[in-house]
Design a protein around this motif. Structure first.
Motif, PDB file in Angstrom:
ATOM      1  N   THR A  35      20.151  26.013  56.591  1.00 20.55           N
ATOM      2  CA  THR A  35      19.926  27.392  56.166  1.00 20.55           C
ATOM      3  C   THR A  35      19.957  27.494  54.652  1.00 20.55           C
ATOM      4  O   THR A  35      20.843  26.953  54.003  1.00 20.55           O
ATOM      5  N   LEU A  36      18.973  28.204  54.109  1.00 22.51           N
ATOM      6  CA  LEU A  36      18.895  28.428  52.679  1.00 22.51           C
ATOM      7  C   LEU A  36      19.123  29.913  52.410  1.00 22.51           C
ATOM      8  O   LEU A  36      18.372  30.758  52.896  1.00 22.51           O
ATOM      9  N   THR A  74      22.945  26.126  52.082  1.00 22.06           N
ATOM     10  CA  THR A  74      22.713  25.953  50.649  1.00 22.06           C
ATOM     11  C   THR A  74      22.392  27.308  50.057  1.00 22.06           C
ATOM     12  O   THR A  74      21.649  28.090  50.660  1.00 22.06           O
ATOM     13  N   MET A  75      22.950  27.600  48.899  1.00 25.30           N
ATOM     14  CA  MET A  75      22.650  28.851  48.204  1.00 25.30           C
ATOM     15  C   MET A  75      21.759  28.560  47.006  1.00 25.30           C
ATOM     16  O   MET A  75      22.062  27.685  46.203  1.00 25.30           O
ATOM     17  N   LEU A  76      20.672  29.294  46.912  1.00 27.21           N
ATOM     18  CA  LEU A  76      19.741  29.188  45.792  1.00 27.21           C
ATOM     19  C   LEU A  76      19.870  30.437  44.936  1.00 27.21           C
ATOM     20  O   LEU A  76      19.593  31.537  45.383  1.00 27.21           O
ATOM     21  N   TYR A  77      20.313  30.265  43.696  1.00 28.98           N
ATOM     22  CA  TYR A  77      20.444  31.362  42.741  1.00 28.98           C
ATOM     23  C   TYR A  77      19.109  31.499  42.017  1.00 28.98           C
ATOM     24  O   TYR A  77      18.554  30.509  41.525  1.00 28.98           O
ATOM     25  N   SER A 110      12.101  25.369  45.110  1.00 24.47           N
ATOM     26  CA  SER A 110      12.508  25.522  46.505  1.00 24.47           C
ATOM     27  C   SER A 110      11.521  26.377  47.293  1.00 24.47           C
ATOM     28  O   SER A 110      10.772  27.172  46.730  1.00 24.47           O
ATOM     29  N   ARG A 111      11.577  26.229  48.584  1.00 21.81           N
ATOM     30  CA  ARG A 111      10.867  27.136  49.487  1.00 21.81           C
ATOM     31  C   ARG A 111      11.543  28.493  49.437  1.00 21.81           C
ATOM     32  O   ARG A 111      12.630  28.634  48.859  1.00 21.81           O
ATOM     33  N   TYR A 112      10.938  29.489  50.043  1.00 29.42           N
ATOM     34  CA  TYR A 112      11.585  30.796  50.161  1.00 29.42           C
ATOM     35  C   TYR A 112      12.848  30.643  51.011  1.00 29.42           C
ATOM     36  O   TYR A 112      12.858  29.910  51.998  1.00 29.42           O
ATOM     37  N   PRO A 113      13.911  31.357  50.660  1.00 29.97           N
ATOM     38  CA  PRO A 113      15.152  31.303  51.454  1.00 29.97           C
ATOM     39  C   PRO A 113      14.973  31.951  52.834  1.00 29.97           C
ATOM     40  O   PRO A 113      14.058  32.740  53.053  1.00 29.97           O
ATOM     41  N   ASP A 114      15.882  31.615  53.728  1.00 34.56           N
ATOM     42  CA  ASP A 114      15.881  32.220  55.063  1.00 34.56           C
ATOM     43  C   ASP A 114      16.361  33.667  55.010  1.00 34.56           C
ATOM     44  O   ASP A 114      15.936  34.501  55.796  1.00 34.56           O
ATOM     45  N   SER A 126      14.962  38.689  55.671  1.00 34.15           N
ATOM     46  CA  SER A 126      16.093  39.597  55.740  1.00 34.15           C
ATOM     47  C   SER A 126      16.611  39.762  54.317  1.00 34.15           C
ATOM     48  O   SER A 126      16.739  38.800  53.575  1.00 34.15           O
ATOM     49  N   PHE A 127      16.902  40.989  53.941  1.00 32.42           N
ATOM     50  CA  PHE A 127      17.219  41.294  52.558  1.00 32.42           C
ATOM     51  C   PHE A 127      18.455  42.166  52.549  1.00 32.42           C
ATOM     52  O   PHE A 127      18.467  43.243  53.125  1.00 32.42           O
ATOM     53  N   TYR A 128      19.508  41.731  51.888  1.00 29.02           N
ATOM     54  CA  TYR A 128      20.752  42.476  51.826  1.00 29.02           C
ATOM     55  C   TYR A 128      21.043  42.864  50.378  1.00 29.02           C
ATOM     56  O   TYR A 128      20.751  42.128  49.458  1.00 29.02           O
TER      57      TYR A 128
END
Length: 100
Positions: free
Chosen positions: A2-3, A32-35, A63-67, A93-95
């Motif tokens: 999961t990204l 993994t967290m992508l800043y 990177s690819r787009y995050p999940d 999904s956007f928080y």
């Protein structure tokens, strides 16, 4: 794996104290967290140039787009990038977490 995307108006993750904590927690949970900031999003290629925390330092990665994306930047400072944010919202999904 999961990204998780961590969207912020600041370009440098070292200037956002909570970015480190979120990256460590994500890793502990097997993610993994992508800043990244909006100007690092390539909508056409569906890629993001951002930073991941590895071996005690922030490392730049393409990177690819995050999940999922956690939007923690200032709404006023991110307003100039609304078209990019809207594009990301359509696909993920956007928080939000805004602090004043």
């Amino acid at each position: 794996m999961t990204l998780i995307g961590f969207l912020h108006h600041r370009k440098d993750p070292q200037t956002v104290i909570k970015a480190y904590a979120y990256a460590v927690i994500a890793a502990a949970e097997g993610a993994t967290m992508l800043y990244f900031s909006p100007n690092n999003v390539n909508v056409v290629a569906k890629s993001i140039r951002g930073y991941v925390y590895e071996n005690g330092q922030w490392v730049e990665r393409l990177s690819r787009y995050p999940d999922v994306i956690y939007n923690t930047g200032s709404p006023e400072k991110l307003a100039f990038s609304q078209s990019i944010i809207n594009s990301l919202k359509k696909r993920h999904s956007f928080y939000h977490s805004f602090h004043r």
